[in-house]
Scaffold this active site. Sequence first.
Site: not given
Ligand code: SAH
Length: 263
Positions: A34, A55, A169
């Site tokens: 990613d 993405k 998101m």
């Molecule tokens: N699989 C990932 C989520 C992917 S969707 C997980 O388990 O975390 C992507 C969303 O994850 C972003 O829009 C945001 O809402 C959140 N996200 C990912 N990394 C983040 C971070 N370091 N701090 C805050 N939100 C985060």
Amino acid sequence: MGTVYLVGAGPGAPDLLTLRAAELLRQAQIVFHDALVHPATLALASSAQHIAVGKRCGKLSVAQRFINKRLIDAAGKYETVVRLKGGDPMLFARAQEEIDALSAAGVPVVVVPGVTAALAASAEIGVSLSRRGVSRSVVFATPRVGAEEDADDDWTRAVVAADTAVLYMAAGQAQAVAAALQAAGMRPETPVAVVRNASLPTARSFHTSLAELGAAAEQWHLSGPAVILVGEVYKQADAAGVAASEFSGEHERHAADGTAWWR
Ligand code: SAH
């Protein structure tokens, strides 16, 4: 025929990776990753070919079907194929599409969990998702419509029903999110925390209420990955390491090097 490992890279900080994930990266011949994966994490896959297939909201994305096909093709050529995803692969990461496509093609798939954003954000602000007497249910939800059959406001039901909610998101549409939750019956005073870049040196957070969320998000220029946390547990954000603040205002937490957050 090789095996495809769907591996959680964790929320950002490279040392929040599991030992199992690190070992697989070391062994991999090819890594599909990613956009949000930290360069130091990728560097662990020192003998692998690195292919970005991330993405990101609003950015050009590689179609999911194309990713599935590349994973299947790679499994025909290499023994250890790693599909590295931010956070945990099984949450809002389209893992099921990849698992189904690989299984249909007879490719063995193994999933390696990672620290999801909700957990990293909770650690960042020092506020527990559950709390005796306040919260004993936690929901992970997203307002993002994933398929045509998803009704637009379906996601609000679970959020309203839970004691604590973590919204993925969602930060880019904070105003609409706050409006939808209030329309679904949540009180305007419901405490909210927003955490951006959890686990990274650039982490930032603020506290607000549902009523103020839209304006606050605009004021603080939400950018980068952020989660919106909703629930009574965020009423008291005075845990260790976080400057105590009145619930109504934002707080500025200072990083170790003295730089103020959200500036
Ligand atoms: N699989 C990932 C989520 C992917 S969707 C997980 O388990 O975390 C992507 C969303 O994850 C972003 O829009 C945001 O809402 C959140 N996200 C990912 N990394 C983040 C971070 N370091 N701090 C805050 N939100 C985060």
